[in-house]
Design a protein around this motif. Structure first.
Motif, PDB file in Angstrom:
ATOM      1  N   ASP A  40       2.517 -16.905 -10.431  1.00  0.00           N
ATOM      2  CA  ASP A  40       2.493 -17.818  -9.305  1.00  0.00           C
ATOM      3  C   ASP A  40       3.008 -17.136  -8.038  1.00  0.00           C
ATOM      4  O   ASP A  40       2.453 -17.323  -6.949  1.00  0.00           O
ATOM      5  N   ALA A  41       4.084 -16.345  -8.169  1.00  0.00           N
ATOM      6  CA  ALA A  41       4.636 -15.661  -7.001  1.00  0.00           C
ATOM      7  C   ALA A  41       3.624 -14.661  -6.431  1.00  0.00           C
ATOM      8  O   ALA A  41       3.468 -14.545  -5.208  1.00  0.00           O
ATOM      9  N   TYR A  42       2.923 -13.936  -7.312  1.00  0.00           N
ATOM     10  CA  TYR A  42       1.911 -12.986  -6.833  1.00  0.00           C
ATOM     11  C   TYR A  42       0.770 -13.729  -6.144  1.00  0.00           C
ATOM     12  O   TYR A  42       0.270 -13.299  -5.098  1.00  0.00           O
ATOM     13  N   ASP A  43       0.371 -14.859  -6.718  1.00  0.00           N
ATOM     14  CA  ASP A  43      -0.728 -15.632  -6.140  1.00  0.00           C
ATOM     15  C   ASP A  43      -0.365 -16.145  -4.750  1.00  0.00           C
ATOM     16  O   ASP A  43      -1.167 -16.080  -3.818  1.00  0.00           O
ATOM     17  N   ARG A  44       0.847 -16.646  -4.597  1.00  0.00           N
ATOM     18  CA  ARG A  44       1.296 -17.138  -3.293  1.00  0.00           C
ATOM     19  C   ARG A  44       1.360 -16.007  -2.279  1.00  0.00           C
ATOM     20  O   ARG A  44       1.003 -16.169  -1.104  1.00  0.00           O
ATOM     21  N   LEU A  45       1.812 -14.833  -2.732  1.00  0.00           N
ATOM     22  CA  LEU A  45       1.901 -13.676  -1.841  1.00  0.00           C
ATOM     23  C   LEU A  45       0.511 -13.235  -1.395  1.00  0.00           C
ATOM     24  O   LEU A  45       0.278 -12.966  -0.203  1.00  0.00           O
ATOM     25  N   ALA A  46      -0.442 -13.174  -2.332  1.00  0.00           N
ATOM     26  CA  ALA A  46      -1.801 -12.742  -2.002  1.00  0.00           C
ATOM     27  C   ALA A  46      -2.465 -13.714  -1.033  1.00  0.00           C
ATOM     28  O   ALA A  46      -3.182 -13.297  -0.106  1.00  0.00           O
ATOM     29  N   ARG A  47      -2.215 -15.011  -1.214  1.00  0.00           N
ATOM     30  CA  ARG A  47      -2.794 -15.982  -0.293  1.00  0.00           C
ATOM     31  C   ARG A  47      -2.175 -15.865   1.098  1.00  0.00           C
ATOM     32  O   ARG A  47      -2.847 -16.063   2.110  1.00  0.00           O
ATOM     33  N   GLY A  48      -0.887 -15.561   1.142  1.00  0.00           N
ATOM     34  CA  GLY A  48      -0.238 -15.359   2.429  1.00  0.00           C
ATOM     35  C   GLY A  48      -0.785 -14.143   3.157  1.00  0.00           C
ATOM     36  O   GLY A  48      -0.993 -14.173   4.386  1.00  0.00           O
ATOM     37  N   ILE A  49      -1.057 -13.079   2.402  1.00  0.00           N
ATOM     38  CA  ILE A  49      -1.645 -11.869   2.984  1.00  0.00           C
ATOM     39  C   ILE A  49      -3.030 -12.174   3.539  1.00  0.00           C
ATOM     40  O   ILE A  49      -3.382 -11.777   4.657  1.00  0.00           O
ATOM     41  N   ALA A  50      -3.831 -12.897   2.764  1.00  0.00           N
ATOM     42  CA  ALA A  50      -5.187 -13.229   3.205  1.00  0.00           C
ATOM     43  C   ALA A  50      -5.163 -14.094   4.464  1.00  0.00           C
ATOM     44  O   ALA A  50      -5.974 -13.913   5.384  1.00  0.00           O
ATOM     45  N   ALA A  51      -4.222 -15.043   4.510  1.00  0.00           N
ATOM     46  CA  ALA A  51      -4.127 -15.912   5.683  1.00  0.00           C
ATOM     47  C   ALA A  51      -3.737 -15.112   6.922  1.00  0.00           C
ATOM     48  O   ALA A  51      -4.275 -15.338   8.020  1.00  0.00           O
TER      49      ALA A  51
END
Length: 699
Positions: A40-51
């Motif tokens: 979950d932490a990796y997923d949130r980080l990746a979405r933040g990077i994409a945004a």
């Protein structure tokens, strides 16, 4: 259903730091199966990077995981014949509706049908079969090429080395560890001096790549696709034209494992509303599954729709992953509490740095027993992987050993009972106070008097404490010898309350054997197991006389549990004798005693045996929703008792093995699933009529 929001990156520096952290986490996971971030932490980080990249495209770094299969970290030297892509994600019904609209705009028509299936939490692989023989096993890698892991052939259940037909094709799917395989893997791994895996997903990833280990670890394969290889024959080449659901059926027919025979079998539906119903159904079963899922995959079912939608560089445009809230997180182990249960079992409980998992804040987790702590090599201050599914008590999977700083400290085990100071029996994995139930006498009696056991109305914990302090009861059998005069002598016990309590105790004296046995609190048994034992043996004296072999004839009791029950019943013999002397019922209504050794075995009703004459003989029955009419006042436990008295087997989940669903008001997803599977559905009134002969005032 939603998940935690994306990490907010406010400037180029925080963006660069996030990219580096994501790259390190992905590299660690795809190299060894370990990572400093949970999923979950990796997923949130990746979405933040994409945004951030969407808002600041000029700042995009080459190392960014955005748009790359496996975050750009995986490598491989075996080319894929067709790119093996990842999936894009959605996290809500609104996002899913937006995505489906984009697919239909792209293909210029409504999608004809959708496939809905579990997103298995494992490692994607491609299995290449040539003339029916498993020839090569390849990881996803970067999507264009993967790593050859053919050394794992023969260790993966569900991936046969030979198919039932001599076809040449490639089967794609997930390799994972079931919960049972994960526990076994960690036992074997620690016995050989290795650190336990943090979770099943990491265990599968690390095991698949490992070579030359002195031990073997078993894993399981689930197919989710199949395609023709360049040298495939005509029959395999037609796979490209089959709907997705038919591809899975074809693969299963060859002997390859799919999710079709699980509680979350793939389904084909026609509308977005049906897709969302399928998502809810699969999500509701997540906690009961013997393997991990982290979402639901939705695909356009027809090959024509898939071709017209096309694919991007990272993911197909005709499939999406509907992600579920995380059920595992990494947090810190702050301490260990030692609690004593009603039977004297000394149970450790982990005190955690609070962390949000699956929508709730978790501050404690189970640790099972001291041997489990030792096996997992847990230390105070460890970063630990905590797992939670549905309403199940959170548990610690393992320490994240590669995050240790050296400041961690050993966990101290108690030398005497934390409750009463007596000696501790450490001869078994689960430690126990030598005083046993007497250590927690109030808890033991309160449990026996509870609603699902003897159901003695008016005998709450406060009243039990009063009786124990007055010396009137030393176990729950003494409740049946209480007299009116001694009760009236107690404080706050007037004539009315005394008479009501004595009447409730007298009613409890006639409870069925299953309730009485459950009240004994035999370790390893509970409400449903107590009912099965009582119905199998019919009388208490037969239960007490049963040996290990006889107990193993009861559904759900293995050799180890049977031995434990036999041992504990010897210990409980004086209590049972007191109950008999007090006139407590020791028989199970409607139960037939097992035959004597050497005679024909009792039948379960499936082949026309004794229970076949009962209205529910041989049937598996599920109850859902609010009951009405004659069933309105029955608790779920009482409904289960009723089912079993009428010859059936009660179950909590709907599957292909379900014979009947009793659907009350607001039945929900279980009714929908029963309809999809063609399971017979009965309203409460119809069911009450069916089992009317077994409806009694007190159950």
């Amino acid at each position: 259903m939603t998940t935690n929001p994306a990490v907010v990156l406010v400037d180029a520096a925080s963006y660069a730091a996030a990219v580096e952290e994501a790259a390190q986490a992905a590299a660690a996971y795809y190299a060894t199966g370990e990572s400093m971030l949970d999923d979950d932490a990796y997923d949130r980080l990746a979405r933040g990077i994409a945004a951030y990249e969407e808002a600041h495209p000029q700042d995009t770094l080459d190392a960014s995981p955005t748009g790359k299969v496996a975050g750009g970290a995986a490598v491989g030297d075996v080319p894929h014949t067709v790119p093996m892509l990842s999936l894009d994600n959605v996290f809500s019904a609104e996002q899913f509706a937006t995505w489906t609209a984009s697919v239909e705009r792209r293909i210029g028509r409504p999608v004809a049908a959708w496939s809905v299936e579990p997103k298995l939490d494992g490692l994607a692989v491609a299995a290449r079969y040539r003339e029916g023989r498993l020839d090569q096993l390849i990881t996803r890698g970067d999507g264009t090429a993967g790593e050859d892991v053919s050394h794992a052939i023969g260790t993966v259940l569900g991936l046969p080395e030979r198919l039932s037909a001599p076809v040449t094709l490639e089967v794609r799917g997930e390799i994972l560890m079931t919960d049972e395989q994960f526990e076994q893997a960690n036992t074997v791994r620690t016995e050989h001096g290795g650190a336990p895996f943090a979770n099943p997903r990491n265990g599968a990833a690390g095991t698949l790549r490992a070579k030359d280990r002195p031990y073997r670890v078993e894993m399981t394969f689930f197919a989710y696709a199949a395609l023709a290889l360049p040298d495939s024959g005509e029959s395999a080449a037609t796979l490209a034209e089959l709907p997705h659901g038919e591809v899975l059926t074809y693969v299963a027919g060859l002997g390859v494992h799919t999710a079709a025979d699980t509680a979350v079998a793939p389904r084909t539906v026609g509308t977005v509303e049906d897709v969302l119903t399928g998502v809810e159904d699969i999500a509701s079963l997540r906690a009961s599954l013997p393997f991990g899922i982290d979402g639901i995959v939705i695909k356009a079912d027809l090959a024509a729709d898939q071709r017209d939608a096309g694919s991007g560089t990272r993911a197909p445009r005709w499939a999406i992953a509907y992600k579920l809230p995380a059920v595992e997180k990494i947090t810190r182990l702050l301490g260990v509490e030692w609690n004593v249960g009603r039977t004297g079992i000394i149970a450790p409980r982990a005190v955690l740095e609070p962390v949000e998992i699956d929508g709730s804040t978790v501050g404690y987790a189970t640790l099972h027993n001291p041997a489990d702590i030792t096996r997992r090599d847990l230390r105070l201050g460890d970063q630990v992987m905590v797992y939670k599914a549905g309403d199940i008590i959170p548990r610690i999977e393992a320490p994240v050993a590669h995050l240790r700083t050296g400041d961690e400290k050993p966990i101290e085990f108690p030398e005497t009972c934390p409750q009463c100071g007596s000696e501790i029996d450490t001869s078994e994995q689960r430690w126990r106070c030598t005083r046993g139930r007497n250590c927690r006498l109030v808890a033991s009696i309160s449990y026996a008097a509870g609603r699902d056991q003897l159901d003695i109305e008016g005998l709450g914990t406060t009243r039990v404490v009063q009786l124990v302090d007055a010396g009137l009861v030393a176990d729950f059998a003494d409740l049946f010898t209480l007299d009116r005069a001694r009760l009236l002598a107690l404080e706050r016990m007037g004539e009315t309350s005394t008479d009501n309590l004595l009447a409730a105790i007298d009613t409890a004296r006639a409870r069925p054997l299953s309730r009485v046995f459950c009240a004994l609190g035999v370790r390893g048994t509970g409400r449903s197991m107590s009912r099965r034992i009582a119905r199998h043996f019919a009388t208490m004296d037969r239960i007490v006389a049963a040996d290990v072999d006889a107990l193993q004839q009861v559904d759900g009791i293995g050799k180890e549990k049977a031995a434990g029950v036999v041992t504990e019943l010897v210990e409980l013999a004086p209590l049972v004798a007191k109950l008999v002397a007090a006139g407590v019922n020791m028989t199970e209504p409607g139960a037939t005693p097992p035959p004597e050794p050497g005679t024909a075995q009792e039948d379960d009703g499936e082949d026309g045996g004794p229970s076949a004459d009962l209205p529910l003989g041989g049937m598996t029955v599920v109850v859902t929703g609010a009951m009405t009419g004659a069933l309105e006042k029955l608790s779920r436990n009482q409904m289960n008792e009723l089912i079993e008295r009428a010859g059936g087997k009660s179950s909590s989940s709907v599957s292909k093995r379900t014979s009947l669903l009793v659907a009350g008001e607001k039945a929900g997803s279980k009714r929908t699933k029963a309809e999809d599977l063609g399971v017979r559905i009965a309203a409460p009134a119809e069911f009450a009529e069916l089992v009317s002969a077994f409806l009694v005032p007190e159950v």
